[in-house]
Design a protein around this motif. Sequence first.
Motif, PDB file in Angstrom:
ATOM      1  N   LEU A 160      66.386  71.101  43.470  1.00  0.00           N
ATOM      2  CA  LEU A 160      66.835  72.407  43.323  1.00  0.00           C
ATOM      3  C   LEU A 160      66.783  73.393  44.461  1.00  0.00           C
ATOM      4  CD1 LEU A 160      64.891  73.247  39.797  1.00  0.00           C
ATOM      5  CD2 LEU A 160      67.344  72.800  40.080  1.00  0.00           C
ATOM      6  N   VAL A 167      62.544  66.946  41.369  1.00  0.00           N
ATOM      7  CA  VAL A 167      63.397  67.797  40.828  1.00  0.00           C
ATOM      8  C   VAL A 167      63.335  69.187  41.502  1.00  0.00           C
ATOM      9  CG1 VAL A 167      63.794  69.163  38.719  1.00  0.00           C
ATOM     10  CG2 VAL A 167      63.496  66.871  38.612  1.00  0.00           C
ATOM     11  N   ILE A 168      62.061  69.418  42.287  1.00  0.00           N
ATOM     12  CA  ILE A 168      62.038  70.880  42.894  1.00  0.00           C
ATOM     13  C   ILE A 168      62.706  71.012  44.184  1.00  0.00           C
ATOM     14  CG2 ILE A 168      60.140  72.240  44.207  1.00  0.00           C
ATOM     15  CD1 ILE A 168      58.378  71.756  41.713  1.00  0.00           C
ATOM     16  N   TRP A 195      67.639  72.345  47.460  1.00  0.00           N
ATOM     17  CA  TRP A 195      68.370  71.500  48.358  1.00  0.00           C
ATOM     18  C   TRP A 195      69.279  72.476  49.553  1.00  0.00           C
ATOM     19  CZ3 TRP A 195      73.671  71.671  49.380  1.00  0.00           C
ATOM     20  CH2 TRP A 195      74.560  72.038  48.291  1.00  0.00           C
TER      21      TRP A 195
END
Length: 136
Positions: free
Chosen positions: A50, A46-47, A52
């Motif tokens: 986020l 997820v990090i 990207w």
Amino acid sequence: MQQLEKLLTHPKSRKVAIILALLSTIVTWPIAGVHKFYLGQPVWGVIYLLLWNTPIPSIACAIDAVWYFVQGEDQFNAQFNNLESNPHTVYSKHIESLQVNVISDGLRELDKLREEGLLSDYEFEQKRRKLLDRIS
């Protein structure tokens, strides 16, 4: 649900992790960090997603790919598949090493006894063969 459970418990492949990390290096969106999801690290995945639009995921994915490549199979399995390197193999190698050391010390002692004249050449050869047969 059963398929997801099966996928999560399936052993992870080092080669697949490397390929996914390299792919994430080249194409950041929408697959940035997909290798982290594959390896069961969803928070990191997820990090990466986020972040990207920054160069951080690309750099981190490249580092991850190199790290997985450099890592040995045993280390990768210990980290991501909860498999330890085979302790039996390590233990047996240690025992073999100790056995060879003990036998070599015994051969030295036999040679000293032969040099001192306490053993004949024939007796020395018989005992030497018995000790060497223990190695194999």
